[in-house]
Enzyme design. Structure first.
Site, short mmCIF file in Angstrom:
data_model
loop_
_atom_site.label_atom_id
_atom_site.label_comp_id
_atom_site.label_asym_id
_atom_site.label_seq_id
_atom_site.Cartn_x
_atom_site.Cartn_y
_atom_site.Cartn_z
N GLY A 12 22.19 7.30 8.85
CA GLY A 12 23.55 6.76 8.96
C GLY A 12 23.73 5.61 7.99
O GLY A 12 22.87 4.75 7.88
N ARG A 73 21.09 13.32 6.86
CA ARG A 73 20.09 13.19 7.93
C ARG A 73 19.04 14.29 7.79
O ARG A 73 18.58 14.85 8.78
CB ARG A 73 20.78 13.27 9.29
CG ARG A 73 21.67 12.07 9.59
CD ARG A 73 21.91 11.95 11.08
NE ARG A 73 22.84 10.88 11.39
CZ ARG A 73 22.50 9.61 11.54
NH1 ARG A 73 21.24 9.24 11.38
NH2 ARG A 73 23.40 8.71 11.85
N ASP A 104 14.51 4.22 11.14
CA ASP A 104 13.18 4.72 11.50
C ASP A 104 12.95 6.16 11.04
O ASP A 104 11.83 6.52 10.67
CB ASP A 104 12.92 4.57 13.00
CG ASP A 104 14.02 5.20 13.85
OD1 ASP A 104 15.09 5.53 13.29
OD2 ASP A 104 13.82 5.35 15.06
N THR A 126 20.00 -0.24 9.19
CA THR A 126 20.66 0.46 10.30
C THR A 126 21.50 -0.53 11.11
O THR A 126 21.03 -1.64 11.40
CB THR A 126 19.65 1.15 11.25
OG1 THR A 126 20.34 1.53 12.45
CG2 THR A 126 18.45 0.30 11.63
N ASP A 128 22.00 -0.21 14.05
CA ASP A 128 21.40 -0.25 15.40
C ASP A 128 20.47 -1.46 15.55
O ASP A 128 20.20 -1.89 16.67
CB ASP A 128 20.62 1.03 15.68
CG ASP A 128 21.48 2.27 15.54
OD1 ASP A 128 22.72 2.13 15.56
OD2 ASP A 128 20.92 3.38 15.41
N ASP A 130 17.35 -1.70 15.39
CA ASP A 130 16.29 -1.37 16.34
C ASP A 130 14.90 -1.29 15.71
O ASP A 130 13.96 -0.81 16.35
CB ASP A 130 16.61 -0.04 17.05
CG ASP A 130 16.82 1.12 16.07
OD1 ASP A 130 16.87 0.87 14.85
OD2 ASP A 130 16.92 2.26 16.54
N ARG A 163 44.67 -5.41 32.23
CA ARG A 163 43.88 -4.18 32.28
C ARG A 163 42.38 -4.43 32.22
O ARG A 163 41.93 -5.49 31.78
CB ARG A 163 44.21 -3.32 31.06
CG ARG A 163 45.39 -2.45 31.28
CD ARG A 163 45.69 -1.59 30.08
NE ARG A 163 46.72 -0.63 30.42
CZ ARG A 163 47.64 -0.19 29.57
NH1 ARG A 163 47.65 -0.61 28.32
NH2 ARG A 163 48.54 0.67 29.98
N GLY A 171 24.77 2.22 18.41
CA GLY A 171 23.47 1.58 18.59
C GLY A 171 22.37 2.53 19.03
O GLY A 171 21.23 2.13 19.21
N ARG A 172 22.79 3.78 19.30
CA ARG A 172 21.85 4.80 19.78
C ARG A 172 21.10 4.32 21.03
O ARG A 172 21.76 3.93 21.98
CB ARG A 172 20.87 5.18 18.65
CG ARG A 172 20.12 6.44 18.94
CD ARG A 172 19.62 7.09 17.69
NE ARG A 172 20.56 8.07 17.19
CZ ARG A 172 20.62 8.47 15.93
NH1 ARG A 172 19.85 7.95 15.03
NH2 ARG A 172 21.47 9.40 15.58
N GLU A 223 26.65 2.90 23.38
CA GLU A 223 26.79 4.36 23.58
C GLU A 223 25.60 4.96 24.33
O GLU A 223 25.72 5.99 24.98
CB GLU A 223 26.95 5.06 22.22
CG GLU A 223 25.75 4.85 21.29
CD GLU A 223 25.89 5.53 19.94
OE1 GLU A 223 26.89 6.23 19.70
OE2 GLU A 223 24.97 5.33 19.11
#
Ligand code: F6P
Length: 343
Positions: A12, A73, A104, A126, A128, A130, A163, A171-172, A223
């Protein structure tokens, strides 16, 4: 001796990959290395797509998001004859070493290819965030700005309509973007994959706020987060990519429906999606990408392969790829606890 470096970006995309490519070219030219730009990540090495790139290629791209080299990918270890093709093309293009920019998956391939005598250095990129051993990966800070801005904007409309607003972020399996974004934007509830949640706890927060006269609430959900009652993460399509990752998405709607059902309060969900990967890189990301790109070429120059360049406590360090990719970066649970102070 290294004469030609192959560069690719995989997985990504995000905002400052071009800044890293620019830094790689500038430093390579200083050392007298040629740079071969590989098109669309590992797919380009399988299909033999790429060209020599130099300063002209990177002129003006420091502030441009995405990747001028393209990405995919593709996993050569999951394509029939993929690794053979990679080996063939590395030989055909006289590539002496690779620099790979990605998460990764992308850098995991670089690590695995070392067993075939393919020399490589990895750069963490990334949204993410991570990857272990690096406090920040390229792209995370830019994505964080986008998440923060989205929460700021949701605040005004949430307040006007009294609301419950849910913001689903990427972020997987990691909650870094949700956690940092939620703190920066002042979210009332933050839900991350590392800590399964209960609806009772969320509703408790919403009701306490109402009792204090705060008739709206903002929930930021990663997510990959899931309620204690579900065995699996929520996926909208069920599709799995070439690295075995299921396409996540839909937990925001799941939460929205449940909260509206249980409380009767008007609830809306926003899925921020790929906006988080677009736009201009922040100054922080540009500098990070520049420093990591330069250091990656320095490693090649020193024949120091099989490493990932990382950002740790404001310094650029190097870590063996095998070590850096052993497991996902552990979540900062202290920071997660701290975020609850503002619920
Ligand atoms: O890894 C980066 C990331 O943006 C994840 O946060 C997200 O789950 C995934 O990529 C989305 O992938 P795609 O762009 O293939 O839909």
């Amino acid at each position: 001796m290294v004469k030609k470096i192959g560069v690719l970006s995989g997985g990504g995309d995000s905002t400052a990959i071009n800044a890293a490519i620019r830094a790689i070219i500038k430093r390579s030219e200083q050392y007298g290395f040629e740079v071969f730009g590989i098109k669309n990540g590992w797919e380009g090495l399988i299909k033999g797509k790429g060209e020599i790139i130099s300063s002209d290629f990177v002129s003006g791209i420091l502030c441009i998001g995405g990747t001028k080299l393209g990405t995919s990918r593709t996993n050569p270890f999951n394509v029939e004859g993929g690794v053979e093709k990679v080996k063939e093309n590395i030989k055909k293009f006289n590539i002496d070493a690779l620099i790979t920019i990605g998460g990764d998956d992308t850098n995991g391939v670089t690590n695995k290819l070392s067993q075939y005598d393919i020399k490589g250095v990895g750069i963490p990129q990334t949204i993410d965030n991570d990857i272990a051993y690096t406090d920040y990966s390229i792209g995370f800070d830019s994505a964080l700005e986008i998440v923060t801005d989205a929460i700021d904007k949701l605040h005004t409309t949430a307040c006007s309509h009294q609301r419950v607003m849910i913001l689903e972020v990427m972020g997987r399996d990691a909650g870094w973007l949700a956690l940092h974004g939620g703190i920066a934007g002042g979210a009332d509830v933050i839900l991350i994959p590392e800590v399964p949640f209960s609806y009772d706890e969320i509703i408790d927060v919403i009701e306490k706020r109402r009792k204090k006269g705060k008739e709206f609430s903002i929930i930021v959900v990663a997510e990959g987060a899931k309620p204690k009652s579900l065995d699996q993460q929520v996926t909208s399509t069920g599709k799995v990519d070439s690295f075995g990752h299921v396409q996540l998405g839909g937990i925001g709607d799941h939460i929205g429906k449940e909260i509206e059902k249980r409380t009767g309060y008007s609830t809306r969900t926003t899925i921020l999606g790929h906006l988080q990967r677009g736009g201009m890189p922040t100054a922080f990301d540009r500098i990070l990408a520049t420093r990591l790109g330069v250091k990656a070429v320095d490693l090649v120059h020193d024949n120091d392969f099989g490493k990932m360049v990382c950002f740790k406590e404001y310094k650029i360090i190097t870590v063996p790829l095998s070590e850096a990719l052993k497991e996902q970066k552990p979540m900062d649970l202290e920071l997660y606890e701290l975020s609850k102070l503002f619920y």
